[in-house]
Design an enzyme around this catalytic site. Structure first.
Site, mmCIF file in Angstrom:
data_model
loop_
_atom_site.group_PDB
_atom_site.id
_atom_site.type_symbol
_atom_site.label_atom_id
_atom_site.label_comp_id
_atom_site.label_asym_id
_atom_site.label_seq_id
_atom_site.Cartn_x
_atom_site.Cartn_y
_atom_site.Cartn_z
ATOM 1 N N ARG A 16 -2.504 -9.374 1.073
ATOM 2 C CA ARG A 16 -2.001 -10.373 0.124
ATOM 3 C C ARG A 16 -1.965 -9.791 -1.297
ATOM 4 O O ARG A 16 -0.908 -9.499 -1.836
ATOM 5 C CB ARG A 16 -2.891 -11.628 0.177
ATOM 6 C CG ARG A 16 -2.264 -12.855 -0.445
ATOM 7 C CD ARG A 16 -2.334 -12.897 -1.952
ATOM 8 N NE ARG A 16 -3.702 -12.822 -2.467
ATOM 9 C CZ ARG A 16 -3.992 -12.665 -3.747
ATOM 10 N NH1 ARG A 16 -3.033 -12.535 -4.649
ATOM 11 N NH2 ARG A 16 -5.246 -12.612 -4.153
ATOM 12 N N HIS A 210 -14.218 -11.409 -6.869
ATOM 13 C CA HIS A 210 -12.916 -10.749 -6.682
ATOM 14 C C HIS A 210 -12.715 -9.859 -7.899
ATOM 15 O O HIS A 210 -12.313 -10.322 -8.960
ATOM 16 C CB HIS A 210 -11.818 -11.800 -6.567
ATOM 17 C CG HIS A 210 -10.445 -11.226 -6.419
ATOM 18 N ND1 HIS A 210 -9.781 -11.210 -5.220
ATOM 19 C CD2 HIS A 210 -9.619 -10.619 -7.309
ATOM 20 C CE1 HIS A 210 -8.598 -10.638 -5.378
ATOM 21 N NE2 HIS A 210 -8.477 -10.272 -6.646
ATOM 22 N N HIS A 212 -11.546 -6.192 -9.926
ATOM 23 C CA HIS A 212 -10.548 -5.123 -9.976
ATOM 24 C C HIS A 212 -11.159 -3.870 -10.605
ATOM 25 O O HIS A 212 -12.145 -3.942 -11.320
ATOM 26 C CB HIS A 212 -9.334 -5.585 -10.776
ATOM 27 C CG HIS A 212 -8.413 -6.491 -10.009
ATOM 28 N ND1 HIS A 212 -7.067 -6.543 -10.210
ATOM 29 C CD2 HIS A 212 -8.660 -7.393 -9.025
ATOM 30 C CE1 HIS A 212 -6.509 -7.421 -9.393
ATOM 31 N NE2 HIS A 212 -7.465 -7.966 -8.659
ATOM 32 N N CYS A 243 -2.491 -1.657 -10.994
ATOM 33 C CA CYS A 243 -2.196 -2.558 -12.103
ATOM 34 C C CYS A 243 -1.073 -1.975 -12.963
ATOM 35 O O CYS A 243 -1.176 -0.845 -13.412
ATOM 36 C CB CYS A 243 -3.457 -2.773 -12.936
ATOM 37 S SG CYS A 243 -3.155 -3.778 -14.381
ATOM 38 N N ASN A 252 -7.202 -3.530 -7.137
ATOM 39 C CA ASN A 252 -8.410 -4.091 -6.538
ATOM 40 C C ASN A 252 -9.461 -3.013 -6.302
ATOM 41 O O ASN A 252 -9.143 -1.834 -6.188
ATOM 42 C CB ASN A 252 -8.055 -4.715 -5.186
ATOM 43 C CG ASN A 252 -7.254 -5.988 -5.349
ATOM 44 O OD1 ASN A 252 -7.784 -6.989 -5.802
ATOM 45 N ND2 ASN A 252 -5.985 -5.935 -5.006
HETATM 46 ZN ZN ZN Z 1 -6.758 -9.483 -7.456
#
Ligand code: ZN
Length: 314
Positions: A16, A210, A212, A243, A252
């Site tokens: 995702r 979550h 990064h 990114c 991530n």
């Molecule tokens: Zn993310």
């Protein structure tokens, strides 16, 4: 394979978060093979798709098919991201076990990302919860507070806003709420402080970290979150989803490096690293023009490495 209780849960978000951040479209059969390989390695939670209009994200046009395939694996929690009630209805219809709703702590990011104010998103969480209660009471709802540690549009995001929003989404019916460092701004001290405040505010409804790796602090931040009591971590195989604001940096946290860190420390993940490295093959086949990141897959496991998960690396 019997599922065993592990010290931490690694929630793979590559299909995702990774795929929706890149231009390439991965063919459905390779997405399925990738998910199969992740499951085989011991991963027991995967965010497999997002249910958004195909016009916006053509990478996710096959979301229902991917969910249907993923749910054939016994013991795998199949998650999908949904921005609104319509997406939630489609995800539930496809058979997901858990839906995750991104709610921005930054007012500016909320408008830019979902064209809704934070208050309107709380209402959306409420609508989704009511729909879930009526039609699919077994489906879990997680509201992830995005831009919790800073925002590229707004800059500073007040910590009080983050905690307020987490309390509101729980009141609106979400089962848990975690914190996302969407922009890769966080540092370990901030992570510890905010996750402790989150737990103080919403108790055991405090959800996943979550994080990064945009500025290289991904693993340090995961460890800080673990030390603050977090046991569920989102990460992406190969750090997929570079990114756009930081060329050369992965997006991530890299799943392989994260699993290695925990296993090397004696903290069980349930994941076999050799099999996890093999899961990079269907991923690379599916997005041949993308760079896969990861220090441990490049360097290999240390000589004599003993994983914490008993059946791992045999
Ligand atoms: Zn993310």
């Amino acid at each position: 394979m019997k599922s065993v209780a592990t010290d931490v849960l690694i929630s793979e978000v590559g299909p995702r978060d990774g795929l929706q951040s890149i231009k390439s479209i991965m063919p459905t059969d390779l997405k399925n093979k990738w998910i199969d390989a992740l499951f085989l390695s011991g991963i027991r939670e995967i965010e497999v798709a997002s249910f958004v209009p195909t016009k916006l994200l053509p990478q996710m046009a096959d979301a229902s098919l991917v969910v249907k395939h993923a749910t054939t694996h016994p013991g795998l929690t199949v998650m999908a991201l949904v921005p609104n009630l319509r997406g939630a209805q489609a995800a539930i219809e496809a058979g997901v076990h858990k839906i995750t709703i991104p709610v921005s702590a930054s007012a500016a990011h909320s408008m830019a990302n979902v064209r809704k104010t934070r208050e309107e998103m709380i209402e959306e969480v409420k609508k989704i919860s009511q729909y879930r209660n009526a039609h699919a009471p077994n489906v879990k709802i997680e509201a992830g507070i995005s831009t919790a540690f800073g925002c590229t549009l707004q800059g500073l995001v007040p910590e009080d806003d983050v905690i307020w929003l987490a309390e509101q989404v729980i009141l609106a019916g979400a089962d848990e709420s975690g914190l996302s460092d969407t922009t890769g701004y966080a540092n370990p001290a901030q992570i510890k402080r905010l996750f402790k405040r989150l737990r103080a505010a919403i108790g055991n409804k405090a959800g996943a970290a979550h994080l990064h790796n945009t500025r290289g602090l991904g693993l340090a931040n995961c460890l800080a979150a673990f030390e603050a009591g977090v046991t569920s971590f989102d990460s992406s195989l190969g750090g997929l989803g570079g990114c756009p604001y930081a060329p050369g940096a992965s997006g991530n946290v890299v799943t392989e490096d994260l699993v290695f860190m925990f296993e090397a420390m004696g903290i069980t993940t349930g994941v076999n690293l050799d099999l996890l490295f093999k899961a990079r093959n269907p991923l690379q086949d599916g997005v041949p023009q993308e760079t896969l990141y990861g220090m441990v897959p490049e360097a290999g496991l240390p000589k004599g490495f003993a994983a914490a998960t008993p059946w791992s690396h045999q």
